[in-house]
Design an enzyme around this catalytic site. Structure first.
Site, PDB file in Angstrom:
ATOM      1  N   GLU A  35       0.734  -1.044   0.037  1.00  0.00           N
ATOM      2  CA  GLU A  35       0.091   0.253   0.063  1.00  0.00           C
ATOM      3  C   GLU A  35       0.890   1.207   0.017  1.00  0.00           C
ATOM      4  O   GLU A  35       0.240   2.437   0.108  1.00  0.00           O
ATOM      5  CB  GLU A  35      -1.063   0.029   1.282  1.00  0.00           C
ATOM      6  CG  GLU A  35      -0.388   0.141   2.426  1.00  0.00           C
ATOM      7  CD  GLU A  35      -1.400   0.252   3.757  1.00  0.00           C
ATOM      8  OE1 GLU A  35      -1.437  -0.884   4.367  1.00  0.00           O
ATOM      9  OE2 GLU A  35      -2.034   1.330   3.879  1.00  0.00           O
ATOM     10  N   CYS A  63      -3.838  -2.921   4.185  1.00  0.00           N
ATOM     11  CA  CYS A  63      -3.016  -4.040   4.733  1.00  0.00           C
ATOM     12  C   CYS A  63      -3.666  -5.279   4.241  1.00  0.00           C
ATOM     13  O   CYS A  63      -2.796  -6.374   4.437  1.00  0.00           O
ATOM     14  CB  CYS A  63      -2.930  -4.071   6.037  1.00  0.00           C
ATOM     15  SG  CYS A  63      -2.268  -2.433   6.681  1.00  0.00           S
ATOM     16  N   HIS A  66      -3.938  -9.213  11.983  1.00  0.00           N
ATOM     17  CA  HIS A  66      -3.119  -8.213  11.596  1.00  0.00           C
ATOM     18  C   HIS A  66      -2.867  -7.618  12.560  1.00  0.00           C
ATOM     19  O   HIS A  66      -3.616  -7.240  13.572  1.00  0.00           O
ATOM     20  CB  HIS A  66      -4.045  -7.270  10.581  1.00  0.00           C
ATOM     21  CG  HIS A  66      -3.413  -6.027  10.083  1.00  0.00           C
ATOM     22  ND1 HIS A  66      -2.186  -6.189   9.532  1.00  0.00           N
ATOM     23  CD2 HIS A  66      -3.846  -4.688  10.354  1.00  0.00           C
ATOM     24  CE1 HIS A  66      -1.864  -4.677   9.385  1.00  0.00           C
ATOM     25  NE2 HIS A  66      -2.982  -4.079   9.862  1.00  0.00           N
TER      26      HIS A  66
END
Ligand code: HMG
Length: 388
Positions: free
Chosen positions: A79, A111, A233
């Site tokens: 990203e 992400c 994450h």
């Protein structure tokens, strides 16, 4: 036939800022960072490092083992892209000397895109089991100075070889997804740092987890109690703790705080020392679990929750393959993290403020990185990468 991760390797910069140093400068209690957000250090890219060099360094051990002709596709997730048109993976393809028949493409959704890449790679391999796909996730996470996000910066890349009958992790086909158009974190084309509504982003992360889990339960027969470890994450370590408590609450597990901690803590060790690496974060957490847990994980099931702001998320599961230990890069990763150099606050600012030239002139970049590959110049608007 199973499909999944045959090898996983990560790379990060050799420079880091201790969050105590940042806290001192800001007049903040360092425990806010060490305990409150669960981070100790954040990796800072050298002047001659970027998503391409981090990625090539992460993928190097895989290519050294299998050779330059074995990879049919590179899926490059990021990203923090360096070009609006050209895929960063094409530079990596050349640096690693890969066969010109290997296709390359870049994927983006905050992400999350590394997980999209892993799922697409699994589909390509399922379609033709003789193929091996290299998934790379690489990012340099930057927020504004003196913003709440500053302490959650970092940089790193992870490379994963996806193939049939993998040596490390069999990825199970069912997954639960959730997509919602929200503005919790974004980076318009004209900005080098992300904009973020921090508190809101943590709420959306947790809502997305709940929705993805609900969808997962519709798609899969696997239930919470069938999963041994959870890998979330990791924008910062505390986020995984909040996420795991919520998932346990939703499933009314009645687990003690110690039982919950045991299911996620081995995933947090590396990220605590590196910081947020956006697309790569969850997969560095996966390395941490596989390499740092002092227990044989054979046949254990891991639940993985991938979240990308904006937002897209996915919950899926994978099973650890017998003999996986011999396919890990544990020693290499330990040396990488041990041999890093701590930055003073002034040195951190110098790296943070290093200009990305836009004038099309000739800009030679002095050697600095400890990695094999470096950005040597930006001249005529072209990035020039070399092997050290
Ligand atoms: P903040 O608002 O400055 O922090 O930044 P805070 O005041 O909420 O404090 C954080 C925690 O530290 C709190 O704990 C405090 O109580 C505690 P909590 O209530 O959350 O459990 N605390 C202390 N603990 C011990 N000793 C002390 C002390 N003081 C306070 N003295 C924030 C926090 C997350 C908002 C900020 O870091 C931020 O904006 N980060 C960037 C955004 C982010 O990471 N969001 C996560 C979800 S979105 C996501 O994961 C996607 C992302 O990776 C990008 C992408 O997908 O593209 C970001």
């Amino acid at each position: 036939m199973s499909v999944g991760i045959d090898e996983i390797s990560f790379y990060t910069s050799s420079y880091y800022l201790d969050l105590r140093t940042l806290a001192e400068r800001q007049g903040t209690d360092p425990n806010k960072y060490y305990d409150g957000i669960g981070q100790e250090k954040m990796a800072m890219a050298a002047h001659d490092e970027d998503i391409v060099t981090l990625a090539a360094n992460a993928a190097l051990p895989i290519v050294e083992r299998i050779g330059t002709d074995a990879i049919s596709t590179i899926l490059f997730a990021t990203e923090t892209g360096i070009d609006q048109s050209k895929a960063a993976g094409v530079y990596v393809h050349r640096l690693l000397g890969l066969n010109s028949r290997c296709r390359v493409v870049e994927l983006k959704h905050a992400c999350y895109s590394a997980t999209a890449a892993v799922q697409m790679a699994c589909a390509l391999v399922a379609r033709n089991p003789s193929k091996q796909v290299l998934v790379i996730a690489s990012d340099v996470a930057r927020y504004d100075l003196d913003s709440p996000g500053e302490a959650t910066q970092g940089c790193g890349a992870v490379a994963m070889l996806i193939k049939a009958n993998p040596r490390v992790l069999e990825i199970e086909p069912e997954s639960g997804t959730h997509t919602e158009d929200v503005m919790d974190f974004w980076r318009p084309n004209y900005r080098t740092t992300a904009l973020v509504d921090g508190k809101y982003s943590t709420k959306i992360y947790l809502t997305s987890l709940k929705r993805s889990w609900e969808n997962f339960c519709e798609e899969s027969a696997v239930r919470y109690g069938d999963i041994d470890y959870f890998c979330y994450h990791l924008p910062f370590g505390k986020m995984a703790q909040k996420a795991h408590s919520q998932l346990a609450r939703v499933n009314k597990t009645g687990q003690t705080p110690e039982e919950l901690a045991a299911q996620i803590e081995p995933t947090l060790i590396y990220n605590r020392l590196i910081g947020n690496c956006y697309t790569a974060s969850m997969y560095i957490g996966l390395c941490s679990l596989l390499e740092q847990l002092n227990e044989d994980l054979t046949d254990k099931r891991i639940g993985l929750f991938s979240y990308g702001s904006g937002s897209v998320s996915e919950f899926f599961t994978a099973k650890v393959v017998s003999g996986y230990q011999s396919a890990l890069n544990t020693v290499r990763h330990a040396e990488l993290l041990k041999d890093r150099t701590e930055l003073s606050y002034e040195e951190y600012l110098t790296l943070y403020r290093y200009p990305d030239p836009r004038d099309g002139g000739q800009h030679v970049i002095e050697p600095d990185t400890q990695g094999r590959f470096r950005l040597a110049a930006i001249s005529d608007h072209k990035r020039e990468y070399v092997e050290r």
